[in-house]
Write a protein that holds these residues in place. Structure first.
Motif, PDB file in Angstrom:
ATOM      1  N   LEU A 119       1.819   1.334 -30.101  1.00  0.00           N
ATOM      2  CA  LEU A 119       3.161   1.918 -30.201  1.00  0.00           C
ATOM      3  C   LEU A 119       3.089   3.416 -30.466  1.00  0.00           C
ATOM      4  CD1 LEU A 119       5.025  -0.839 -32.256  1.00  0.00           C
ATOM      5  CD2 LEU A 119       5.315  -0.298 -29.831  1.00  0.00           C
ATOM      6  N   TYR A 120       2.162   3.795 -31.342  1.00  0.00           N
ATOM      7  CA  TYR A 120       2.002   5.224 -31.658  1.00  0.00           C
ATOM      8  C   TYR A 120       1.550   6.008 -30.430  1.00  0.00           C
ATOM      9  CZ  TYR A 120       0.179   9.492 -33.774  1.00  0.00           C
ATOM     10  OH  TYR A 120      -0.074  10.817 -34.068  1.00  0.00           O
ATOM     11  N   SER A 121       0.575   5.474 -29.695  1.00  0.00           N
ATOM     12  CA  SER A 121       0.078   6.170 -28.501  1.00  0.00           C
ATOM     13  C   SER A 121       1.175   6.281 -27.453  1.00  0.00           C
ATOM     14  CB  SER A 121      -1.131   5.437 -27.920  1.00  0.00           C
ATOM     15  OG  SER A 121      -0.770   4.172 -27.389  1.00  0.00           O
ATOM     16  N   TYR A 122       2.043   5.302 -27.391  1.00  0.00           N
ATOM     17  CA  TYR A 122       3.144   5.315 -26.425  1.00  0.00           C
ATOM     18  C   TYR A 122       4.188   6.356 -26.802  1.00  0.00           C
ATOM     19  CZ  TYR A 122       6.767   3.455 -23.312  1.00  0.00           C
ATOM     20  OH  TYR A 122       7.721   3.307 -22.338  1.00  0.00           O
ATOM     21  N   VAL A 123       4.463   6.465 -28.099  1.00  0.00           N
ATOM     22  CA  VAL A 123       5.488   7.403 -28.565  1.00  0.00           C
ATOM     23  C   VAL A 123       5.011   8.850 -28.434  1.00  0.00           C
ATOM     24  CG1 VAL A 123       6.755   8.213 -30.605  1.00  0.00           C
ATOM     25  CG2 VAL A 123       6.602   5.763 -30.115  1.00  0.00           C
ATOM     26  N   VAL A 124       3.769   9.124 -28.838  1.00  0.00           N
ATOM     27  CA  VAL A 124       3.270  10.505 -28.836  1.00  0.00           C
ATOM     28  C   VAL A 124       2.599  10.870 -27.517  1.00  0.00           C
ATOM     29  CG1 VAL A 124       2.974  10.477 -31.334  1.00  0.00           C
ATOM     30  CG2 VAL A 124       1.039   9.884 -29.865  1.00  0.00           C
ATOM     31  N   LYS A 125       2.482   9.899 -26.603  1.00  0.00           N
ATOM     32  CA  LYS A 125       1.899  10.130 -25.275  1.00  0.00           C
ATOM     33  C   LYS A 125       0.453  10.608 -25.372  1.00  0.00           C
ATOM     34  CE  LYS A 125       6.132   9.443 -23.893  1.00  0.00           C
ATOM     35  NZ  LYS A 125       6.778   9.435 -25.196  1.00  0.00           N
ATOM     36  N   LYS A 126      -0.343   9.946 -26.218  1.00  0.00           N
ATOM     37  CA  LYS A 126      -1.744  10.311 -26.400  1.00  0.00           C
ATOM     38  C   LYS A 126      -2.640   9.242 -25.763  1.00  0.00           C
ATOM     39  CE  LYS A 126      -1.331  14.087 -28.932  1.00  0.00           C
ATOM     40  NZ  LYS A 126      -1.833  15.404 -28.480  1.00  0.00           N
ATOM     41  N   PHE A 191       2.564   3.575 -18.795  1.00  0.00           N
ATOM     42  CA  PHE A 191       2.513   4.698 -19.742  1.00  0.00           C
ATOM     43  C   PHE A 191       2.800   6.009 -19.021  1.00  0.00           C
ATOM     44  CE2 PHE A 191       0.186   8.042 -21.938  1.00  0.00           C
ATOM     45  CZ  PHE A 191       0.451   7.802 -23.277  1.00  0.00           C
ATOM     46  N   TYR A 192       2.139   6.218 -17.893  1.00  0.00           N
ATOM     47  CA  TYR A 192       2.332   7.459 -17.148  1.00  0.00           C
ATOM     48  C   TYR A 192       3.685   7.510 -16.462  1.00  0.00           C
ATOM     49  CZ  TYR A 192      -2.386   9.129 -17.885  1.00  0.00           C
ATOM     50  OH  TYR A 192      -3.531   9.605 -18.461  1.00  0.00           O
ATOM     51  N   ARG A 193       4.152   6.369 -15.970  1.00  0.00           N
ATOM     52  CA  ARG A 193       5.480   6.351 -15.353  1.00  0.00           C
ATOM     53  C   ARG A 193       6.531   6.742 -16.367  1.00  0.00           C
ATOM     54  NH1 ARG A 193       3.747   1.662 -12.552  1.00  0.00           N
ATOM     55  NH2 ARG A 193       4.712   0.336 -14.112  1.00  0.00           N
ATOM     56  N   HIS A 194       6.332   6.277 -17.600  1.00  0.00           N
ATOM     57  CA  HIS A 194       7.256   6.610 -18.680  1.00  0.00           C
ATOM     58  C   HIS A 194       7.242   8.118 -18.933  1.00  0.00           C
ATOM     59  CE1 HIS A 194       9.489   6.051 -22.425  1.00  0.00           C
ATOM     60  NE2 HIS A 194       8.629   6.868 -23.002  1.00  0.00           N
ATOM     61  N   ASN A 195       6.055   8.708 -18.901  1.00  0.00           N
ATOM     62  CA  ASN A 195       5.942  10.152 -19.100  1.00  0.00           C
ATOM     63  C   ASN A 195       6.677  10.923 -18.009  1.00  0.00           C
ATOM     64  OD1 ASN A 195       4.421   9.831 -21.342  1.00  0.00           O
ATOM     65  ND2 ASN A 195       2.460  10.331 -20.401  1.00  0.00           N
ATOM     66  N   VAL A 196       6.492  10.470 -16.753  1.00  0.00           N
ATOM     67  CA  VAL A 196       7.116  11.163 -15.629  1.00  0.00           C
ATOM     68  C   VAL A 196       8.628  11.072 -15.718  1.00  0.00           C
ATOM     69  CG1 VAL A 196       7.410  11.130 -13.127  1.00  0.00           C
ATOM     70  CG2 VAL A 196       5.134  10.858 -14.108  1.00  0.00           C
TER      71      VAL A 196
END
Length: 205
Positions: A119-126, A191-196
């Protein structure tokens, strides 16, 4: 690469079988010191091979980062047994005999830790935290499944499962790193789609 994955999967199964024989059935097994060091070495070896197998799949990471993560997984796979020292409140092996399981042998504890890290990696995009999470998952599942062959899994607050059969335990040791890699790749795409999507949304705003 497929051939290498097969070799590593078979090596994991062989390491588990051979390691258990050396630790519990060899002529040196009566020595607590030998069993302790041999057992930790087997856990570390399985962690090393499992992490290496994981990175033979299509993981977008540099070779240096892969090596660092493999080293981390190897150490953690063995380090889990440090809770024996914590429970015994002693560094002497004789004091660690027949103790109840420590917190690092509680599968529920690690499931919560893994979920929080994801969850943390998803929120902070790390992405590095995301990869580290899978190293943690590989380390504790390989350790717990191997121990579970004798004592089952500790799923607090539900108690312990029955011991895992030898066949299932060895099979899981060889298969799980491949499954984790597939899950990693599938979730990484999301994860990357979410970032885009987020980036596009911020640009519009």
């Amino acid at each position: 690469m497929r051939f290498l994955q097969i070799i590593l999967s078979l090596s994991l199964c062989l390491t588990a079988i051979t390691g258990d024989y050396i630790v519990f059935e060899s002529k040196y097994s009566s020595s607590q010191v030998f069993r302790a060091f041999a057992d930790s070495s087997v856990h570390a070896s399985i962690g090393l091979l499992s992490a290496t197998l994981f990175f033979t799949h299509e993981i977008s990471i540099s070779r240096y980062a892969s090596v660092c993560n493999i080293i981390f997984c190897t150490i953690l796979s063995s380090f889990i047994d440090i809770d024996h020292v914590m429970e015994a409140k002693s560094i002497y092996l004789k004091d660690m005999h027949n103790l109840k399981r420590g917190i690092f042998h509680c599968t529920t504890f690690w499931l919560i830790v893994s979920l929080l890290f994801i969850l943390y990696s998803y929120v902070v995009k790390k992405l590095n935290i995301y990869i580290l999470t899978f190293m943690i998952i590989i380390a504790y599942t390989s350790h717990h499944i191997r121990d579970g062959n004798r004592r089952g899994l500790w799923l607090y607050p539900f108690g312990h499962t029955p011991p895992i059969s030898k066949f299932i335990y060895v099979a899981l040791i060889g298969i799980l790193p491949n499954i984790y890699a597939k899950i990693f790749t599938y979730m990484e795409n999301g994860f990357y789609r979410h970032n885009v999507v987020n980036a596009g949304y911020k640009m519009v705003v």
